[in-house]
Design a protein around this motif. Structure first.
Motif, mmCIF file in Angstrom:
data_model
loop_
_atom_site.group_PDB
_atom_site.id
_atom_site.type_symbol
_atom_site.label_atom_id
_atom_site.label_comp_id
_atom_site.label_asym_id
_atom_site.label_seq_id
_atom_site.Cartn_x
_atom_site.Cartn_y
_atom_site.Cartn_z
ATOM 1 N N ASN A 1 0.845 -1.207 0.000
ATOM 2 C CA ASN A 1 0.000 0.000 0.000
ATOM 3 C C ASN A 1 0.877 1.252 0.000
ATOM 4 O OD1 ASN A 1 -2.463 -1.295 -0.029
ATOM 5 N ND2 ASN A 1 -2.353 -1.664 2.182
ATOM 6 N N LYS A 2 1.991 1.163 0.721
ATOM 7 C CA LYS A 2 2.902 2.315 0.748
ATOM 8 C C LYS A 2 3.554 2.504 -0.620
ATOM 9 C CE LYS A 2 3.953 2.146 5.636
ATOM 10 N NZ LYS A 2 4.887 1.638 6.636
ATOM 11 N N ILE A 3 3.799 1.381 -1.309
ATOM 12 C CA ILE A 3 4.413 1.476 -2.639
ATOM 13 C C ILE A 3 3.486 2.189 -3.611
ATOM 14 C CG2 ILE A 3 5.014 0.103 -4.677
ATOM 15 C CD1 ILE A 3 6.335 -1.870 -2.861
ATOM 16 N N ILE A 4 2.203 1.822 -3.564
ATOM 17 C CA ILE A 4 1.261 2.434 -4.516
ATOM 18 C C ILE A 4 1.193 3.946 -4.260
ATOM 19 C CG2 ILE A 4 -1.184 2.502 -5.202
ATOM 20 C CD1 ILE A 4 -1.147 -0.588 -4.741
ATOM 21 N N ALA A 5 1.118 4.329 -2.971
ATOM 22 C CA ALA A 5 1.070 5.764 -2.645
ATOM 23 C C ALA A 5 2.367 6.444 -3.085
ATOM 24 C CB ALA A 5 0.875 5.939 -1.141
ATOM 25 N N ARG A 6 3.470 5.771 -2.879
ATOM 26 C CA ARG A 6 4.765 6.370 -3.188
ATOM 27 C C ARG A 6 4.953 6.550 -4.698
ATOM 28 N NH1 ARG A 6 10.611 3.798 -1.552
ATOM 29 N NH2 ARG A 6 10.452 4.940 0.343
ATOM 30 N N LEU A 7 4.599 5.508 -5.473
ATOM 31 C CA LEU A 7 4.821 5.609 -6.922
ATOM 32 C C LEU A 7 3.904 6.651 -7.555
ATOM 33 C CD1 LEU A 7 5.436 1.941 -8.096
ATOM 34 C CD2 LEU A 7 7.075 3.733 -7.638
ATOM 35 N N ALA A 8 2.706 6.820 -6.976
ATOM 36 C CA ALA A 8 1.779 7.812 -7.542
ATOM 37 C C ALA A 8 2.362 9.220 -7.397
ATOM 38 C CB ALA A 8 0.422 7.692 -6.860
ATOM 39 N N GLY A 9 3.223 9.447 -6.384
ATOM 40 C CA GLY A 9 3.806 10.783 -6.198
ATOM 41 C C GLY A 9 5.184 10.924 -6.810
ATOM 42 N N ARG A 10 5.625 9.903 -7.530
ATOM 43 C CA ARG A 10 7.004 9.926 -8.030
ATOM 44 C C ARG A 10 7.142 10.817 -9.274
ATOM 45 N NH1 ARG A 10 10.493 4.523 -8.805
ATOM 46 N NH2 ARG A 10 9.243 4.053 -10.633
ATOM 47 N N ARG A 11 8.191 11.577 -9.317
ATOM 48 C CA ARG A 11 8.529 12.387 -10.497
ATOM 49 C C ARG A 11 9.994 12.129 -10.809
ATOM 50 N NH1 ARG A 11 3.989 12.524 -9.837
ATOM 51 N NH2 ARG A 11 2.507 14.243 -9.779
ATOM 52 N N GLN A 12 10.313 12.030 -12.105
ATOM 53 C CA GLN A 12 11.699 11.741 -12.470
ATOM 54 C C GLN A 12 12.214 12.795 -13.438
ATOM 55 O OE1 GLN A 12 12.378 7.781 -14.019
ATOM 56 N NE2 GLN A 12 14.490 7.843 -13.318
ATOM 57 N N CYS A 13 13.488 13.132 -13.307
ATOM 58 C CA CYS A 13 14.067 14.130 -14.208
ATOM 59 C C CYS A 13 14.142 13.561 -15.623
ATOM 60 C CB CYS A 13 15.456 14.536 -13.739
ATOM 61 S SG CYS A 13 16.234 15.670 -14.892
ATOM 62 N N SER A 14 13.695 14.361 -16.596
ATOM 63 C CA SER A 14 13.670 13.893 -17.985
ATOM 64 C C SER A 14 15.082 13.779 -18.562
ATOM 65 C CB SER A 14 12.833 14.851 -18.843
ATOM 66 O OG SER A 14 13.299 16.177 -18.642
ATOM 67 N N GLN A 15 16.065 14.406 -17.908
ATOM 68 C CA GLN A 15 17.440 14.350 -18.432
ATOM 69 C C GLN A 15 18.350 13.440 -17.612
ATOM 70 O OE1 GLN A 15 18.479 15.535 -21.306
ATOM 71 N NE2 GLN A 15 16.338 16.130 -21.606
ATOM 72 N N CYS A 16 18.480 13.704 -16.294
ATOM 73 C CA CYS A 16 19.496 12.972 -15.521
ATOM 74 C C CYS A 16 18.907 11.826 -14.706
ATOM 75 C CB CYS A 16 20.285 13.915 -14.626
ATOM 76 S SG CYS A 16 19.353 14.523 -13.210
ATOM 77 N N ALA A 17 17.582 11.612 -14.778
ATOM 78 C CA ALA A 17 16.890 10.468 -14.145
ATOM 79 C C ALA A 17 16.846 10.530 -12.622
ATOM 80 C CB ALA A 17 17.488 9.127 -14.605
ATOM 81 N N THR A 18 17.227 11.679 -12.012
ATOM 82 C CA THR A 18 17.085 11.803 -10.554
ATOM 83 C C THR A 18 15.602 11.673 -10.188
ATOM 84 O OG1 THR A 18 18.991 13.253 -10.450
ATOM 85 C CG2 THR A 18 17.509 13.326 -8.566
ATOM 86 N N VAL A 19 15.351 10.958 -9.093
ATOM 87 C CA VAL A 19 13.967 10.689 -8.701
ATOM 88 C C VAL A 19 13.574 11.588 -7.531
ATOM 89 C CG1 VAL A 19 12.402 8.912 -7.839
ATOM 90 C CG2 VAL A 19 14.217 8.292 -9.440
ATOM 91 N N PHE A 20 12.367 12.172 -7.604
ATOM 92 C CA PHE A 20 11.812 12.973 -6.505
ATOM 93 C C PHE A 20 10.482 12.351 -6.100
ATOM 94 C CE2 PHE A 20 14.520 15.635 -9.021
ATOM 95 C CZ PHE A 20 15.209 16.392 -8.091
ATOM 96 N N ASN A 21 9.989 12.758 -4.925
ATOM 97 C CA ASN A 21 8.644 12.335 -4.553
ATOM 98 C C ASN A 21 7.927 13.524 -3.953
ATOM 99 O OD1 ASN A 21 6.454 11.136 -2.764
ATOM 100 N ND2 ASN A 21 7.156 9.409 -4.002
ATOM 101 N N LEU A 22 6.708 13.781 -4.449
ATOM 102 C CA LEU A 22 6.000 14.991 -4.032
ATOM 103 C C LEU A 22 5.768 15.001 -2.526
ATOM 104 C CD1 LEU A 22 3.376 15.398 -6.909
ATOM 105 C CD2 LEU A 22 5.709 16.306 -6.701
ATOM 106 N N VAL A 23 5.703 13.818 -1.895
ATOM 107 C CA VAL A 23 5.456 13.750 -0.457
ATOM 108 C C VAL A 23 6.767 13.677 0.332
ATOM 109 C CG1 VAL A 23 4.286 12.468 1.379
ATOM 110 C CG2 VAL A 23 3.306 12.518 -0.939
ATOM 111 N N SER A 24 7.630 12.695 -0.005
ATOM 112 C CA SER A 24 8.785 12.449 0.864
ATOM 113 C C SER A 24 10.051 13.214 0.469
ATOM 114 C CB SER A 24 9.085 10.952 0.901
ATOM 115 O OG SER A 24 9.280 10.483 -0.402
ATOM 116 N N SER A 25 10.231 13.528 -0.803
ATOM 117 C CA SER A 25 11.446 14.268 -1.190
ATOM 118 C C SER A 25 11.133 15.172 -2.381
ATOM 119 C CB SER A 25 12.577 13.290 -1.534
ATOM 120 O OG SER A 25 12.130 12.339 -2.476
ATOM 121 N N PRO A 26 10.331 16.234 -2.137
ATOM 122 C CA PRO A 26 9.914 17.109 -3.247
ATOM 123 C C PRO A 26 11.078 17.934 -3.799
ATOM 124 C CG PRO A 26 9.166 18.000 -1.140
ATOM 125 C CD PRO A 26 9.818 16.683 -0.840
ATOM 126 N N PRO A 27 11.002 18.315 -5.080
ATOM 127 C CA PRO A 27 12.043 19.204 -5.621
ATOM 128 C C PRO A 27 11.892 20.598 -5.009
ATOM 129 C CG PRO A 27 10.257 18.942 -7.195
ATOM 130 C CD PRO A 27 9.938 18.024 -6.050
#
Ligand code: AMP
Length: 229
Positions: free
Chosen positions: A127-153
């Protein structure tokens, strides 16, 4: 039979866990702490599909549907990558192996090159995975991963590392996430038995109970003595 890792031997660190368990984030942090390269088959496939040729289209279709690409293709990609000079002392595998066929090929090849291997299993509640992946954003160039909840840009939709635009991966929609979790249960989770039978160093770490840098420090302290002499 392939030999798992012994102390001080050149070695591969296998980050194992379901999609969304933080393998990519941890691998990027561990790369700094262990000073060995990070090899992500997912990133390699996304890069390969940008070429837009026939193989690129096949890869895109499989990734968009949350299906795995063939063992043959990923085995070849990893084999090519680990032959490069920067992998001589060791490397981090993120998202590989994902099937028993890949695991058998990988352990034979590593053993043939005198490498050992250590496995870290990142455990996370689905359940935590589904919530986490729904908030995931990835850089279109360098592939760094952010999360709107746990590690926002720092700036909305902009990568902190290189300033490029952040995107939602096509395979992060909820139906595709569920398909990927089913695929993990069917094809990848059985590797846990495979690894325990191999007798390699094996650690289980909770993938969400702390901030990513704290989890990475814990993993680094666990694996460094056996990985690097
Ligand atoms: P990842 O970025 O590791 O979540 O991978 C994204 C997608 O790439 C997966 O859902 C698969 O479609 C594909 N993929 C990545 N690694 C592998 C692998 N070792 N074997 C087969 N398919 C893979």
């Amino acid at each position: 039979m392939a030999e798992p890792n012994g102390d001080g031997q050149k070695s591969a660190l296998i980050l194992f866990g379901p999609p969304g368990s933080g393998k990519g984030t941890q691998a990027r942090l561990l790369k700094e702490c262990l000073t060995i390269p990070h090899i992500s088959t997912g990133d390699m496939l996304r890069e390969r599909m940008q070429t837009g040729d026939d193989l690129g289209h096949v890869i895109r279709r499989l990734l968009d549907q949350g299906e795995l690409v063939t063992d043959e293709l990923v085995n070849r990609m990893v084999e090519d990558r680990i032959q490069r000079a920067d992998c001589a002392a060791g490397f981090i595998l993120d998202g590989y192996p994902r099937t028993l066929g890949q695991a058998g090929t990988m352990t034979r090849r590593l053993a043939a090159r005198g490498f050992g291997w250590t496995v870290v299993h990142l455990k996370v509640d689905y359940n935590k995975i589904i919530a986490r992946l729904a908030g995931r954003r990835q850089c279109s160039q360098c592939a760094t991963v952010f999360n709107l909840v746990s590690s926002p840009p720092k700036r909305e939709n902009v990568c902190d590392a290189c300033g490029s635009r952040l995107v939602i991966r096509d395979d992060d929609s909820e139906s595709v996430i569920r398909r990927r979790l089913e695929g993990y249960e069917e094809q990848t989770r059985p590797l846990l038995n495979f690894f325990s039978g191999e007798g390699c160093p094996f650690y289980e770490v909770d993938g969400v109970d702390d901030a990513p840098p704290a989890i990475a420090r814990r993993i680094c302290n666990l694996v460094r003595p056996g990985l690097l002499s």
